[in-house]
Design an enzyme around this catalytic site. Structure first.
Site, PDB file in Angstrom:
ATOM      1  N   CYS A  33     119.530 -10.131  97.918  1.00 57.88           N
ATOM      2  CA  CYS A  33     119.758  -9.084  96.924  1.00 57.88           C
ATOM      3  C   CYS A  33     119.729  -7.701  97.578  1.00 57.88           C
ATOM      4  O   CYS A  33     118.863  -7.424  98.418  1.00 57.88           O
ATOM      5  CB  CYS A  33     118.698  -9.157  95.837  1.00 57.88           C
ATOM      6  SG  CYS A  33     118.824 -10.623  94.795  1.00 57.88           S
ATOM      7  N   TYR A 194     112.813 -17.758  89.656  1.00 55.68           N
ATOM      8  CA  TYR A 194     113.881 -17.496  88.696  1.00 55.68           C
ATOM      9  C   TYR A 194     113.744 -18.432  87.496  1.00 55.68           C
ATOM     10  O   TYR A 194     112.890 -19.332  87.474  1.00 55.68           O
ATOM     11  CB  TYR A 194     115.236 -17.660  89.365  1.00 55.68           C
ATOM     12  CG  TYR A 194     115.756 -16.429  90.078  1.00 55.68           C
ATOM     13  CD1 TYR A 194     116.961 -15.849  89.705  1.00 55.68           C
ATOM     14  CD2 TYR A 194     115.051 -15.845  91.117  1.00 55.68           C
ATOM     15  CE1 TYR A 194     117.456 -14.727  90.346  1.00 55.68           C
ATOM     16  CE2 TYR A 194     115.523 -14.721  91.774  1.00 55.68           C
ATOM     17  CZ  TYR A 194     116.728 -14.162  91.382  1.00 55.68           C
ATOM     18  OH  TYR A 194     117.206 -13.048  92.021  1.00 55.68           O
TER      19      TYR A 194
END
Length: 391
Positions: A33, A194
């Site tokens: 990310c 997640y």
């Protein structure tokens, strides 16, 4: 653009065939990310960031975790694939990666309770109304259950069955868009705390319906999503799943059971990481060292009889090559090492294949100049040696 026509002698640079797709070598750039998108749309930053790795000789290049829903990003800067407007900027990236003879891949996910986070260089905590002053407005998070990240984070809303069904559609549509964007591999993000990982762990999944409780029930929704992705993705292309092999409320034995189920629905590679569920460094005690997560990939590969990808402080080309040569894992993912040196794969080729041309595999636009320079440097070194001998 990369000249991958030479025949390497190292295992790391041997090709791997997955369904009808051939990876040119075993080096994979991990999804990392960068928190730099605007409304989920890839920009020139993302193109330049990923193009470096394509020029650097990696066989497969993953785009960072990409949200399937608007509330699914870790931060306001995460990439997204929840609308058709996201496709064209990503297609520009995949076209370039393919032109460099590398394979473009994308990791799809939903951050669940870890969403609505600050960007790391701001604080990496939960977004607050103060952050909204700078353009990052917090939002309500969702999860498998109602357990917050920690005491300083707001509690997520437990996903209703209706929202879970809507998410099934979001995943399916995101996969369709990934196809349109030109990706050759798709990965389901089931790790690092997640949303799908939140279903798996006993720490975060406190549901009392058919999606909580036993291991089978906790695996149910993640497996449903993985099957949707596999059924939607072209059958001649591979699907990966990233898992956290061990974490709070999740054991290596659980991961082996999950990997067996993933294999049964047609998942091609299990990408083995660890941790991520908690926000504290003390949340998971896994000793860190070079290649510290390789044993998990090795165990899952052998006991679930599935192809795996290893990741985690694999900085040395010889270590990476040994992982493949010894059958400990089928692919090796490199992350922060290529942030420091985007040409890590090309340098690894040179280390592992010293008998080959010094700049084999380099883009011809670079290699021709570097080879000329090398001849000049060889003459300089020879002259220096002769001068030293005479003196």
């Amino acid at each position: 653009m990369n000249n991958n026509t030479s025949t390497p002698t190292s295992n790391l640079f041997s090709p791997l065939r997955l369904r009808d797709l051939e990876l040119p070598n075993r080096i994979v750039i991990s999804p990392m990310c960068t928190y730099s998108a605007d409304e989920g749309i890839a920009s020139d930053w993302h193109f330049a960031h990923l193009a470096k790795f394509a020029l650097g000789g990696a066989g497969t290049i993953f785009v960072e975790a990409t949200a399937v829903d608007p509330d699914g990003g870790l931060s306001c800067g995460d990439l997204g694939l929840w609308s058709d407007s996201h496709v064209a900027p990503l297609k520009r990236i995949t076209d370039f990666i393919k032109a460099c003879n590398s394979v473009p891949a994308i990791q799809l996910g939903h951050a669940g309770r870890k969403a609505s986070s600050q960007r790391p260089w701001i604080g990496n905590g939960a977004l607050t109304e103060k952050d909204a002053e700078y353009g990052d407005k917090p939002w309500q998070t969702v999860s498998a259950g109602t357990v917050p990240v920690n005491e300083s984070w707001p509690a997520p809303q437990q996903l209703t069955l209706e929202r879970m069904e809507a998410m099934r559609t979001s995943w399916r549509l995101a996969v369709d868009r990934a196809i349109d964007a030109g990706f050759e591999i798709v990965e389901v993000h089931m790790a690092h705390g997640y949303l799908l990982h939140q279903f798996l762990s006993t720490v975060t999944n406190n549901r009392v319906d058919g999606y909580g409780g036993s291991l089978k029930s906790r695996m149910r929704y993640p497996l449903e999503i993985a099957k949707i992705v596999r059924d939607t993705w072209p059958q001649d292309r591979p699907v990966f799943v990233r898992i956290s092999a061990v974490d709070e409320g999740w054991s290596i034995e659980d991961s082996i059971a999950l990997a067996c189920e993933l294999k049964s629905i047609g998942i091609d590679v299990v990408d083995c990481s660890t941790g991520g569920l908690g926000r504290s460094p003390q949340a998971l005690r896994v000793s860190r060292g070079y290649g510290f997560q390789v044993p998990f990939a090795e165990k899952i590969k052998k006991e679930a009889d599935v192809l795996t990808m290893a990741v985690g402080l694999i900085l040395d080309p010889e270590l990476a090559n040994d992982i493949v040569a010894l059958g400990r894992s089928d692919l090796v993912a490199v992350g922060r090492g290529v942030l420091e040196d985007p040409n890590w794969p090309l340098r690894a080729r040179r280390v592992l294949n010293p008998e080959a041309s010094a700049f084999a595999g380099w883009p011809k636009q670079y290699g021709s100049w570097l080879e000329q320079r090398e001849r000049v440097l060889e003459k300089i070194r020879a002259d220096d040696q002769a001068s030293t001998t005479l003196s």
